[in-house]
Motif scaffolding. Structure first.
Motif, PDB file in Angstrom:
ATOM      1  N   THR A   1       0.832  -1.199   0.000  1.00  0.00           N
ATOM      2  CA  THR A   1       0.000   0.000   0.000  1.00  0.00           C
ATOM      3  C   THR A   1       0.869   1.252   0.000  1.00  0.00           C
ATOM      4  O   THR A   1       0.603   2.217  -0.723  1.00  0.00           O
ATOM      5  CB  THR A   1      -0.922  -0.010   1.233  1.00  0.00           C
ATOM      6  OG1 THR A   1      -1.788  -1.132   1.124  1.00  0.00           O
ATOM      7  CG2 THR A   1      -1.739   1.253   1.325  1.00  0.00           C
TER       8      THR A   1
ATOM      9  N   GLU B   1      -6.808   1.204  -1.128  1.00  0.00           N
ATOM     10  CA  GLU B   1      -7.208   0.036  -0.357  1.00  0.00           C
ATOM     11  C   GLU B   1      -8.518   0.351   0.350  1.00  0.00           C
ATOM     12  O   GLU B   1      -8.771   1.478   0.754  1.00  0.00           O
ATOM     13  CB  GLU B   1      -6.117  -0.264   0.675  1.00  0.00           C
ATOM     14  CG  GLU B   1      -6.235  -1.616   1.319  1.00  0.00           C
ATOM     15  CD  GLU B   1      -5.012  -1.907   2.198  1.00  0.00           C
ATOM     16  OE1 GLU B   1      -4.176  -1.017   2.385  1.00  0.00           O
ATOM     17  OE2 GLU B   1      -4.920  -3.039   2.686  1.00  0.00           O
TER      18      GLU B   1
ATOM     19  N   ASP C   1      -5.311  -1.341  -5.412  1.00  0.00           N
ATOM     20  CA  ASP C   1      -4.818  -1.846  -4.124  1.00  0.00           C
ATOM     21  C   ASP C   1      -5.790  -2.879  -3.559  1.00  0.00           C
ATOM     22  O   ASP C   1      -6.868  -2.533  -3.086  1.00  0.00           O
ATOM     23  CB  ASP C   1      -4.643  -0.674  -3.145  1.00  0.00           C
ATOM     24  CG  ASP C   1      -3.743  -1.047  -1.978  1.00  0.00           C
ATOM     25  OD1 ASP C   1      -3.538  -2.257  -1.765  1.00  0.00           O
ATOM     26  OD2 ASP C   1      -3.250  -0.134  -1.294  1.00  0.00           O
ATOM     27  N   GLU C   2      -5.385  -4.129  -3.637  1.00  0.00           N
ATOM     28  CA  GLU C   2      -6.154  -5.251  -3.093  1.00  0.00           C
ATOM     29  C   GLU C   2      -7.627  -5.238  -3.485  1.00  0.00           C
ATOM     30  O   GLU C   2      -8.504  -5.203  -2.619  1.00  0.00           O
ATOM     31  CB  GLU C   2      -6.045  -5.284  -1.556  1.00  0.00           C
ATOM     32  CG  GLU C   2      -4.600  -5.354  -1.111  1.00  0.00           C
ATOM     33  CD  GLU C   2      -4.380  -6.303   0.041  1.00  0.00           C
ATOM     34  OE1 GLU C   2      -5.197  -7.236   0.206  1.00  0.00           O
ATOM     35  OE2 GLU C   2      -3.386  -6.133   0.752  1.00  0.00           O
TER      36      GLU C   2
END
Ligand SMILES: Nc1ncnc2c1ncn2[C@@H]1O[C@H](COP(=O)(O)OP(=O)(O)O)[C@@H](O)[C@H]1O
Ligand SMILES: [Mg+2]
Lengths: 294, 235, 367
Positions: free
Chosen positions: B41, B83, B159-160
């Motif tokens: 991140t 994220e 992000d994820e």
């Protein structure tokens, strides 16, 4: 019965003024999580600006508009100079700075214009005497109608701004998700300045509306701020609609309490009502529904 | 090409990224993998100016990304989906998508772009007037990816995206992401803890551990390396 | 080397003392009392009234500080609790001849009671919502004496007889002693409260409501208690203010007082008891200084009339910007910086033994 009607009408016009103050507080709270206690003092200052213009025999509508513009400017300056350095510091600090600003601005106003009360006439010579409807005299003047009308116009303009313009969308995104807004190219800093400017304009309008009803003095707006804050809390600090409803309800409530129980009960009654409502709805009448957790 | 070299970030005295260097070809998908706390991140946030960088550079298509303010990056063709999805729950689905077009002052095509997103994700189209707070996890992920597309990026940082999604939904999502990147010729940095699904669509992979690049290379080889899988990727 | 060996046992017993809050705080209190006794005996009568004023401000601010620092709540209406304490004590003194402690205690009890009543709904309120309620309360309490004029004697207020000092002591000095004694006791009690199991639980509730709940604490009860304790301190301050001013009237407890208390707390450093004294000093001396300046000034009367408040406002703003954790936070940071970079002199004199790093846990100064 006429007493009831008079109290209702009177409560409506004061309620509209509280609503304007509350709207200013809500706009700033939503955007920056700060309660702007200087809002009333800044509004007093803008009203003095108008008063100085009136002293120079400038058209009263021009003076009225000048007060609103001064509100925009003062709000922007406040955000840039006093608030900007404090974001990210302990959250109580900006609030206390607004309290310092309240004290400072009121004393500056007192130093420049003196502390004695002065009268302000409504713009355009709008009448302040009650109207006669059929055979009954109503304590409701053309200026009261003007008060209600201009607050409604303010609310509608704000609604349009927020709902249907891209500036409004930027403002809402900046308030709710500043980081996402920045990643999408919104200049959040500028948007916050605009938010403070608009909020202070709402306060300035309240100042111009209340000055003819009371008198202009450096702390003219103190009670307006307190009741406006109570109204905002009552309606729910995150809700502009709540500000309007909270303002009108506060105006009516305080008017009835003062009319039926005596004016010294106004503050007591207002406090009790506030406590009662918040005991049932701790985040005000128009608390936002909790977001779904996923 | 995105060329990151010697990128170093620290939070106070704690180093979160140390001398991270790697390259990503234009039009490719690079999976950035690593355990929780590896610095994935932080890498993306450093690229978009959300955390201050100590040293290093990140050149994208000949321009230095570092040193720009976050607000400017979208103008350089970078879209970062943070994220935790970054849905603005207080806004409606439609308003969330409109946010993506805000930076282009008079984007004449934004209506068309938004309709295109609705075409891609019919589930969103049905809910366009609803507050985004009412969406499910998978729908929210569609929404933020759609919003990033409306911003017309060349470089996409995700992000994820699979965080908290059911395996089937993740599979669908990865397929869509791959199709979209291929269709628009996007360069994608795909940060994932869920290494398996990310490797399945990536052209290249970079593995981070405690702020350092420990491995980079071909996804198939990485996926086949048992030792590596056990120590860094956890499957 | 011999220096180290010589110092070590002393240092150890100091450590042991500090680990027992009550004993430690009492010790500090006695020490402070001794110093202050010498001070009050050596300054003028006028300065003694100033000392009394500082003492009651410090008590009120400390109470507020425990509320904000301990539970993260803010009150804009602590002047209301002071008013209740002052009227409670004042009415007792007016109608009965009792030893001074009794009316003061009655004032404290009355304020604590109101604090509990307000604290009950306040447990559900967060941040500005609570501020709104307390603000409304501050206004309402100000209007009650007018409404119930026969009891409270309306705007003119009730006269409070000066405390009669035992043989020969000057009344101003006596007042200073009483106020300081009360202040020291308050500080000891509050310091203990914050260090107690309860105080720690309160902070846990402040930092993470849900986790604290999971750990078996009852956040609502904690908040009510914090509110009551804080109000009780304000009630004591009110009772002392009544003695100090000689009169209890609504004017003494305007909204401005509540705002001053909040400002004093943040200026000194929210959540610290020493900060309460900095705040009290600022509230008392800043107006005095500006008054003495304006008396030499020959500018327009509107300017001089407003200078005091203007300076006060500027002071609040400047401190908040320059020292966000207040004077005490600023001093602490400075002290820590000094310690981290010891000068050659200091390192030569002191043994390489770190006494203070284990002393106080880092304190958060804001909610
Ligand atoms: N805001 C922050 N302040 C201090 N440390 C942080 C912060 N954000 C992340 N870290 C630390 O930096 C390291 C990398 O975190 P992060 O980039 O979030 O890892 P990942 O995304 O790979 O899980 C972790 O040790 C984390 O604790
Ligand atoms: Mg992460």
């Amino acid at each position: 019965m006429t007493l009831f009607i008079d109290l209702t009408l009177n409560g409506l016009s004061y309620g509209a003024i509280y609503a304007a103050v509350a709207l200013g507080l809500v706009l700033i709270w939503r955007a920056t999580r700060v309660i702007n206690f200087a809002q009333g003092a800044l509004a007093t200052l803008t009203t003095y600006v108008a008063a100085s213009l009136l002293d120079r025999s400038i058209n009263s509508w021009v003076a009225f508009a000048a007060a609103l513009v001064a509100g925009l400017v003062f709000g922007a300056v406040t955000e840039r100079v006093f608030m900007r350095p404090l974001y990210g510091k302990p959250e109580l600090n900006p609030v206390v700075v607004t309290i310092g600003l309240l004290i400072l601005v009121e004393s500056v106003a007192g130093a420049i214009w003196g502390s004695t009360d002065r009268g302000i006439a409504p713009p355009g010579g709008v009448s302040q005497s009650g109207i006669i409807l059929g055979h009954t005299y109503l304590d409701f003047s053309a200026f009261d109608i003007f008060i209600l009308g201009s607050v409604i116009v303010l609310m509608v303009l704000m609604l349009v701004l927020f709902r249907w313009t891209s500036l409004g969308l930027k403002m809402r995104a900046s308030a709710f998700a500043p980081e996402v807004a920045r990643l999408l190219g919104v200049r959040v800093g500028r948007i916050l300045t605009v938010g403070w400017a608009l909020a202070t304009l709402a306060g300035a309008l309240a100042g111009m509306l209340v000055a003819p009803l009371v008198f202009l003095s450096p702390n003219m707006m103190d009670p307006m701020l307190v009741y406006g804050f109570a109204a905002a809390v009552l309606g729910g600090l995150d809700s502009p609609v709540g500000a309007l409803v909270g303002g009108i309800l506060s105006g009516l409530g305080i008017s009835y309490i003062g009319g039926y129980l005596g004016s010294s009960m106004e503050t007591v009654g207002a406090a009790l009502l506030l406590i009662a409502v918040l005991s049932i709805r701790p985040e005000g009448l128009f608390a936002a529904a909790k977001a779904r957790r996923v | 090409m995105l060329e990151i070299s010697e990128l170093t970030v620290s939070y106070g005295p704690v180093a979160a990224l140390s001398d991270v260097s790697f390259k990503a070809e234009e039009g490719s998908i690079t999976a950035v993998l690593g355990a929780n706390g590896a610095g994935k991140t932080t890498l993306l946030r450093a690229l978009t100016g959300l955390v201050p960088v100590k040293k290093g550079s990140a050149r994208w298509a000949g321009t230095e990304l570092l040193g720009h303010r976050t607000e400017e990056l979208v103008r350089l063709g970078v879209a970062h989906v943070p994220e935790g999805r970054g849905v603005v729950t207080e806004l409606t689905v439609d308003e969330n998508l409109r946010l993506g077009a805000l930076w282009r002052k008079r984007a004449p095509d934004h209506g068309q772009l938004i309709e295109e997103v609705y075409g891609l994700f019919p589930a969103l189209a049905e809910r366009r007037r609803r507050p985004a707070a009412t969406l499910s996890g998978g729908e929210r992920q569609m929404l933020v990816i759609g919003r990033a597309l409306v911003a017309r990026p060349r470089l996409l940082l995700l992000d994820e995206p699979s965080l908290g999604l059911a395996p089937l939904v993740t599979l669908e999502l990865m397929k869509t992401v791959r199709e979209l990147t291929r269709r628009d010729g996007l360069t994608l940095l795909l940060v994932e803890q869920n290494a398996k699904s990310a490797l399945s669509i990536a052209d290249e992979a970079v593995v981070l551990n405690i702020g350092r690049v420990v491995l980079s290379g071909d996804p198939q080889t990485l996926a086949a390396d048992d030792q590596l899988r056990h120590s860094y990727l956890g499957f | 080397m011999s220096l180290i060996e010589h110092r070590l046992p002393g240092a150890k017993s100091l450590e042991r003392l500090r680990s027992q809050p009550l004993v430690w705080h009492l010790l500090l209190g006695v020490l402070a009392a001794a110093v202050l006794y010498l001070l009050t005996s050596s300054v003028s009568f006028y300065d003694n009234t100033i000392i009394a004023e500082i003492a009651w401000y410090a008590i009120a601010i400390a109470g507020l500080s425990v509320l904000t620092g301990g539970s993260g709540q803010i009150s804009l209406g602590h002047g209301a609790f002071m008013a209740v304490g002052a009227y409670g004590a004042g009415l007792m003194m007016e109608h009965f001849r009792l030893p001074l402690v009794v009316p003061i205690l009655v004032g404290i009890a009355a304020a604590a009671l109101l604090g509990t009543v307000v604290g009950l709904p306040a447990t559900r309120l967060r941040g500005p919502y609570l501020a709104g309620v307390t603000l409304a309360l501050a206004l309402a309490v100000q209007d009650l004496p007018t409404k119930f004029s026969s009891l409270f004697n309306g705007d003119s207020g009730i006269i409070v007889n000066q405390a009669t000092p035992p043989g020969g002591v000057n009344p101003q000095r006596w007042l200073a002693w009483i106020s300081l004694l009360a202040a020291i006791l308050t500080m000891v009690v509050l310091a203990n409260f914050m260090k107690s199991r309860f105080g720690r639980a309160l902070k846990a509730v402040r930092d993470d409501d849900i986790a604290a709940q999971a750990a078996g604490l009852n956040p609502n009860r904690m908040r009510v208690l914090a509110f009551a304790v804080s109000a009780a301190a304000a009630g004591l301050a009110g009772g002392l203010e009544a003695l100090w001013g000689g009169i209890v009237s609504p004017n003494s407890f305007s909204l401005f007082l509540s705002i001053q208390l909040l400002a004093g707390m943040v200026i000194g450093g929210a959540g610290t008891l020493i900060g309460a004294w900095w705040g009290a000093l600022a509230l008392v001396y800043v107006p005095q200084w500006t008054n003495s300046i304006t008396s030499h000034l020959s500018s327009a009367s509107t300017v001089t009339a407003n200078l005091q408040n203007a300076v006060f406002g500027v002071l609040i703003i400047v401190i908040m910007m320059a020292a966000p954790s207040g004077i005490q936070g600023w001093l602490r940071a400075g002290y820590r910086r000094l310690r981290r970079r010891p000068s050659s002199l200091a390192s030569a004199l002191s043994p390489p033994l770190d006494l203070s790093s284990t002393s106080t846990p880092p304190e958060r100064t804001s909610p």
